[in-house]
Design a protein around this motif. Structure first.
Motif, short mmCIF file in Angstrom:
data_model
loop_
_atom_site.label_atom_id
_atom_site.label_comp_id
_atom_site.label_asym_id
_atom_site.label_seq_id
_atom_site.Cartn_x
_atom_site.Cartn_y
_atom_site.Cartn_z
N PHE A 44 1.33 -1.35 -0.20
CA PHE A 44 0.30 0.16 -0.30
C PHE A 44 0.65 1.53 0.08
CE2 PHE A 44 -4.04 -1.52 1.75
CZ PHE A 44 -4.63 -1.99 0.73
N ILE A 45 2.04 1.02 0.66
CA ILE A 45 2.57 2.25 1.06
C ILE A 45 3.22 2.39 -0.17
CG2 ILE A 45 5.30 3.69 1.45
CD1 ILE A 45 4.48 1.60 4.20
N LYS A 46 4.00 1.04 -1.50
CA LYS A 46 4.15 1.93 -2.11
C LYS A 46 3.52 2.19 -3.76
CE LYS A 46 8.13 -1.44 -2.46
NZ LYS A 46 8.61 -2.40 -3.18
N SER A 51 2.56 8.09 3.47
CA SER A 51 4.10 8.94 4.24
C SER A 51 3.52 8.62 5.57
CB SER A 51 4.19 10.01 3.76
OG SER A 51 3.28 11.19 3.98
N GLN A 52 2.14 7.79 6.21
CA GLN A 52 1.47 8.11 7.64
C GLN A 52 1.34 7.08 7.30
OE1 GLN A 52 1.92 10.69 10.09
NE2 GLN A 52 1.03 9.34 11.03
N VAL A 53 1.34 6.21 8.42
CA VAL A 53 1.05 5.17 8.80
C VAL A 53 0.29 4.96 10.79
CG1 VAL A 53 0.83 2.14 8.94
CG2 VAL A 53 1.95 3.63 7.18
N ASP A 54 -1.15 4.76 10.80
CA ASP A 54 -1.68 5.20 11.75
C ASP A 54 -2.20 3.17 12.23
OD1 ASP A 54 -1.24 7.58 12.03
OD2 ASP A 54 -3.54 7.83 10.99
N ASN A 80 11.47 8.13 0.32
CA ASN A 80 9.84 8.51 0.53
C ASN A 80 9.57 8.16 2.75
OD1 ASN A 80 7.12 9.10 1.32
ND2 ASN A 80 6.39 7.03 -0.01
N LYS A 81 9.82 9.36 3.10
CA LYS A 81 9.42 9.45 4.57
C LYS A 81 8.32 8.71 5.00
CE LYS A 81 13.60 10.81 5.59
NZ LYS A 81 14.80 9.89 5.82
#
Length: 87
Positions: A44-46, A51-54, A80-81
């Motif tokens: 999913f990040i790619k 840039s934000q995961v909760d 990508n931070k």
């Protein structure tokens, strides 16, 4: 556009819920097995340039998940931070 992943952590359940949100609207969701959590987060990040995961759930459990993800997967995202928050 603000995109983020929200993971609902359920410690005693086989499947975990992952949601991708953009500007407050869910654009994707999956129920996945715990053993696939890190791989699905990475996907999913790619795919959505996140840039934000909760992580939502018991804090000690979420800290362990966060630490494991950072150790195994986050090193590949130097450009990508990605910020992981525990809620």
């Amino acid at each position: 556009m603000s995109k983020r992943i929200i993971v609902l952590l359920k410690p005693f359940c086989k499947e975990q819920s992952i949601y991708v949100y953009e500007d407050g609207n869910a654009i994707d969701a999956k129920e996945i097995e715990m053993k696939e959590l890190n791989n699905q987060l990475e996907t999913f990040i790619k795919e959505y340039d996140i840039s934000q995961v909760d992580l939502v759930g018991p804090s000690q459990y979420a800290k362990g998940i966060s630490k494991k993800f950072k150790k195994e997967k986050l090193t590949t995202y130097t450009e990508n931070k990605v910020t992981i928050s525990i809620i």
